[in-house]
Design a protein around this motif. Structure first.
Motif, PDB file in Angstrom:
ATOM      1  N   ALA A  44       0.736  -1.235   0.037  1.00  0.00           N
ATOM      2  CA  ALA A  44       0.126  -0.043   0.103  1.00  0.00           C
ATOM      3  C   ALA A  44       0.945   1.203  -0.048  1.00  0.00           C
ATOM      4  CB  ALA A  44      -0.815  -0.054   1.219  1.00  0.00           C
ATOM      5  N   LYS A  45       1.959   1.162   0.781  1.00  0.00           N
ATOM      6  CA  LYS A  45       2.933   2.327   0.790  1.00  0.00           C
ATOM      7  C   LYS A  45       3.513   2.639  -0.553  1.00  0.00           C
ATOM      8  CE  LYS A  45       7.254   3.430   2.996  1.00  0.00           C
ATOM      9  NZ  LYS A  45       8.013   3.016   3.778  1.00  0.00           N
ATOM     10  N   LEU A  46       3.883   1.496  -1.294  1.00  0.00           N
ATOM     11  CA  LEU A  46       4.321   1.500  -2.544  1.00  0.00           C
ATOM     12  C   LEU A  46       3.583   2.188  -3.442  1.00  0.00           C
ATOM     13  CD1 LEU A  46       6.786  -1.676  -2.706  1.00  0.00           C
ATOM     14  CD2 LEU A  46       7.465   0.738  -2.279  1.00  0.00           C
ATOM     15  N   ARG A  47       2.182   1.693  -3.466  1.00  0.00           N
ATOM     16  CA  ARG A  47       1.288   2.048  -4.477  1.00  0.00           C
ATOM     17  C   ARG A  47       0.909   3.638  -4.074  1.00  0.00           C
ATOM     18  NH1 ARG A  47      -1.950  -1.534  -2.664  1.00  0.00           N
ATOM     19  NH2 ARG A  47      -1.173  -3.222  -4.187  1.00  0.00           N
ATOM     20  N   ALA A  48       1.283   4.117  -3.097  1.00  0.00           N
ATOM     21  CA  ALA A  48       0.809   5.536  -2.947  1.00  0.00           C
ATOM     22  C   ALA A  48       1.810   6.398  -3.276  1.00  0.00           C
ATOM     23  CB  ALA A  48       0.645   5.630  -1.494  1.00  0.00           C
ATOM     24  N   LEU A  49       2.967   5.979  -3.813  1.00  0.00           N
ATOM     25  CA  LEU A  49       4.188   6.741  -4.303  1.00  0.00           C
ATOM     26  C   LEU A  49       3.787   7.153  -5.547  1.00  0.00           C
ATOM     27  CD1 LEU A  49       7.041   4.492  -3.565  1.00  0.00           C
ATOM     28  CD2 LEU A  49       6.451   6.599  -2.260  1.00  0.00           C
ATOM     29  N   ASP A  50       4.429   8.426  -6.035  1.00  0.00           N
ATOM     30  CA  ASP A  50       4.183   9.139  -7.235  1.00  0.00           C
ATOM     31  C   ASP A  50       5.344   8.421  -7.889  1.00  0.00           C
ATOM     32  OD1 ASP A  50       4.235  10.445  -9.735  1.00  0.00           O
ATOM     33  OD2 ASP A  50       4.357  12.383  -8.792  1.00  0.00           O
ATOM     34  N   PRO A  51       5.178   7.621  -8.944  1.00  0.00           N
ATOM     35  CA  PRO A  51       6.566   7.223  -9.834  1.00  0.00           C
ATOM     36  C   PRO A  51       7.463   8.111 -10.171  1.00  0.00           C
ATOM     37  CG  PRO A  51       4.731   5.855 -10.343  1.00  0.00           C
ATOM     38  CD  PRO A  51       4.151   6.999  -9.749  1.00  0.00           C
ATOM     39  N   ALA A  52       6.753   9.316 -10.478  1.00  0.00           N
ATOM     40  CA  ALA A  52       7.859  10.450 -11.257  1.00  0.00           C
ATOM     41  C   ALA A  52       8.565  11.150 -10.253  1.00  0.00           C
ATOM     42  CB  ALA A  52       6.881  11.465 -11.666  1.00  0.00           C
ATOM     43  N   SER A  53       8.338  10.598  -8.796  1.00  0.00           N
ATOM     44  CA  SER A  53       9.110  11.131  -7.718  1.00  0.00           C
ATOM     45  C   SER A  53      10.582  10.238  -7.720  1.00  0.00           C
ATOM     46  CB  SER A  53       8.554  11.017  -6.451  1.00  0.00           C
ATOM     47  OG  SER A  53       8.080  10.215  -5.870  1.00  0.00           O
ATOM     48  N   LEU A  54      10.385   9.229  -8.264  1.00  0.00           N
ATOM     49  CA  LEU A  54      11.498   8.004  -7.956  1.00  0.00           C
ATOM     50  C   LEU A  54      12.482   8.193  -9.114  1.00  0.00           C
ATOM     51  CD1 LEU A  54       9.069   4.980  -7.317  1.00  0.00           C
ATOM     52  CD2 LEU A  54      10.451   6.411  -5.463  1.00  0.00           C
ATOM     53  N   PRO A  55      13.933   8.045  -8.705  1.00  0.00           N
ATOM     54  CA  PRO A  55      14.756   8.195  -9.874  1.00  0.00           C
ATOM     55  C   PRO A  55      14.590   7.137 -11.124  1.00  0.00           C
ATOM     56  CG  PRO A  55      15.821   7.924  -7.633  1.00  0.00           C
ATOM     57  CD  PRO A  55      14.440   7.723  -7.683  1.00  0.00           C
ATOM     58  N   GLU A  56      14.688   7.879 -12.311  1.00  0.00           N
ATOM     59  CA  GLU A  56      14.497   6.539 -13.412  1.00  0.00           C
ATOM     60  C   GLU A  56      15.951   5.981 -13.744  1.00  0.00           C
ATOM     61  OE1 GLU A  56      13.677   7.248 -18.379  1.00  0.00           O
ATOM     62  OE2 GLU A  56      12.856   8.531 -16.982  1.00  0.00           O
ATOM     63  N   VAL A  57      15.561   4.762 -13.962  1.00  0.00           N
ATOM     64  CA  VAL A  57      16.815   4.019 -14.220  1.00  0.00           C
ATOM     65  C   VAL A  57      17.239   3.796 -15.684  1.00  0.00           C
ATOM     66  CG1 VAL A  57      17.710   1.536 -14.106  1.00  0.00           C
ATOM     67  CG2 VAL A  57      16.398   2.172 -12.250  1.00  0.00           C
ATOM     68  N   PRO A  58      18.567   4.329 -15.893  1.00  0.00           N
ATOM     69  CA  PRO A  58      18.841   4.710 -17.355  1.00  0.00           C
ATOM     70  C   PRO A  58      19.345   3.526 -18.115  1.00  0.00           C
ATOM     71  CG  PRO A  58      20.729   5.177 -15.966  1.00  0.00           C
ATOM     72  CD  PRO A  58      19.604   4.938 -14.868  1.00  0.00           C
ATOM     73  N   GLY A  59      19.194   3.248 -19.456  1.00  0.00           N
ATOM     74  CA  GLY A  59      19.552   2.238 -20.027  1.00  0.00           C
ATOM     75  C   GLY A  59      18.462   1.144 -20.288  1.00  0.00           C
ATOM     76  N   GLU A  60      18.943  -0.109 -20.319  1.00  0.00           N
ATOM     77  CA  GLU A  60      18.419  -1.403 -20.242  1.00  0.00           C
ATOM     78  C   GLU A  60      18.929  -2.454 -19.323  1.00  0.00           C
ATOM     79  OE1 GLU A  60      17.380  -2.540 -24.252  1.00  0.00           O
ATOM     80  OE2 GLU A  60      16.544  -0.858 -24.814  1.00  0.00           O
ATOM     81  N   PRO A  61      18.944  -2.393 -18.217  1.00  0.00           N
ATOM     82  CA  PRO A  61      19.361  -3.113 -17.227  1.00  0.00           C
ATOM     83  C   PRO A  61      18.728  -4.427 -17.286  1.00  0.00           C
ATOM     84  CG  PRO A  61      18.056  -1.798 -16.080  1.00  0.00           C
ATOM     85  CD  PRO A  61      17.958  -1.327 -17.369  1.00  0.00           C
ATOM     86  N   ARG A  62      19.780  -5.392 -16.990  1.00  0.00           N
ATOM     87  CA  ARG A  62      19.090  -6.842 -16.726  1.00  0.00           C
ATOM     88  C   ARG A  62      17.918  -6.868 -15.985  1.00  0.00           C
ATOM     89  NH1 ARG A  62      19.924 -10.405 -12.596  1.00  0.00           N
ATOM     90  NH2 ARG A  62      19.530 -12.614 -13.109  1.00  0.00           N
ATOM     91  N   ILE A  63      17.099  -7.517 -16.197  1.00  0.00           N
ATOM     92  CA  ILE A  63      16.110  -7.693 -15.279  1.00  0.00           C
ATOM     93  C   ILE A  63      16.038  -9.276 -14.658  1.00  0.00           C
ATOM     94  CG2 ILE A  63      13.400  -8.050 -15.069  1.00  0.00           C
ATOM     95  CD1 ILE A  63      14.368  -5.363 -16.077  1.00  0.00           C
ATOM     96  N   GLY A  64      16.385  -9.124 -13.101  1.00  0.00           N
ATOM     97  CA  GLY A  64      16.479 -10.457 -12.378  1.00  0.00           C
ATOM     98  C   GLY A  64      15.006 -11.092 -12.026  1.00  0.00           C
ATOM     99  N   PRO A  65      15.320 -12.239 -11.159  1.00  0.00           N
ATOM    100  CA  PRO A  65      13.985 -12.561 -10.721  1.00  0.00           C
ATOM    101  C   PRO A  65      12.985 -11.589 -10.133  1.00  0.00           C
ATOM    102  CG  PRO A  65      15.828 -13.966  -9.972  1.00  0.00           C
ATOM    103  CD  PRO A  65      16.315 -12.692 -10.609  1.00  0.00           C
TER     104      PRO A  65
END
Length: 282
Positions: A44-65
């Protein structure tokens, strides 16, 4: 909400996928997509965040499990009647349980290793269920309350070791890289009905599996309830719920199995896609 883990193997960071398909860094908010981070309160805490307020990850990193620190990787066998038929096995009266070793877990797009001397490595697209809080003796009516979310799983299987070396399926299911999970953990609020999801798998562009979770013998709620009677389920435990027909073992007139140098693509409605290249195990 689509949660993920990105970065080099063993060094994954927690992330969130925004509405534009960009990865946002959650490492200042939660340590990992694991354990307590899967609780209702933290989600619920994560859902309440504004994604735009979080740092954008550059490039195309590997996606893990999409889940870290998995304690149990519990799998269900023969959970689609038509898959049981193609396997020449009866539809089970109760869920068939087996385990994949957690060392089999890998990222959704990591290479899948064909075990040494294997001639019968096979594919299985499956709906993954991620537990969000401890479940012990829960009713079927309440079972989905214990689910954090859903993901795509490829239950890679070596059929010779599964079926021709005694009766323990685990031997053919737990090789390294035999458990690609992800790309996203899609929280349960985004999935109106886990029993109405289309699923598919292709090898080198040929569609082998086309199915739907609506044809499961035992649905997600029934499985979580059943498992909670024979073991306690903890946050971050993963349940792989079985595969529809179209596995290589069931191809007529002769089975078709994987070899090095091939590409598997698979996906489930609303949960994203995986793509793996097959390589020889070193």
């Amino acid at each position: 909400m689509k949660l993920l883990r990105y970065g080099p193997k063993g060094q994954e960071k927690p992330g969130l996928l925004d509405q534009n398909g960009k990865i946002r860094d959650l490492s200042k908010v939660v340590d990992d997509i694991a354990g307590a981070a899967l609780s209702d309160a933290t989600l619920a805490k994560l859902r309440a965040l504004d994604p735009a307020s979080l740092p954008e990850v550059p490039g195309e990193p590997r996606i893990g499990p999409c889940v870290g620190s998995v304690g149990k990787f519990v799998c269900i066998g023969l959970n689609y009647a038509d898959h049981a038929a193609e396997s020449n096995l009866p539809v089970p009266a109760e869920p068939v349980l087996f385990g994949k070793w957690t060392s089999a877990i890998c990222g959704p797009n990591d290479d899948v290793e064909i075990p040494r001397n294997s001639k019968k490595t096979d594919w299985e697209v499956e709906l993954g269920v991620v537990i969000g809080k401890e479940a012990k003796y829960v009713s079927e009516a309440d079972a989905l309350d214990y689910v954090a979310g859903y993901c795509v799983i490829n239950d890679v299987s070596e059929r010779e070791w599964q079926l021709e070396h005694g009766t323990q399926w685990d031997k053919g299911k737990g090789f390294d890289t035999f458990g690609p999970i992800g790309p996203w953990l899609v929280t349960k609020d985004e999935i109106a009905d886990p029993q109405q999801l289309d699923m598919w798998l292709e090898v080198d562009g040929h569609r082998y599996q086309n199915g739907s979770t609506k044809t499961m013998v035992f649905g997600v709620a029934a499985l979580v309830s059943y498992l909670s009677k024979v073991m306690s389920l903890q946050p971050g435990d993963v349940i792989s719920t079985g595969t529809p027909p179209g596995v290589g073992m069931g191809v007529k007139p002769a089975p078709v199995y994987l070899k090095a140098g091939q590409t598997m693509r698979l996906g489930i409605q609303g949960l994203g896609e995986q793509q793996q290249r097959t390589v020889d195990a070193k």
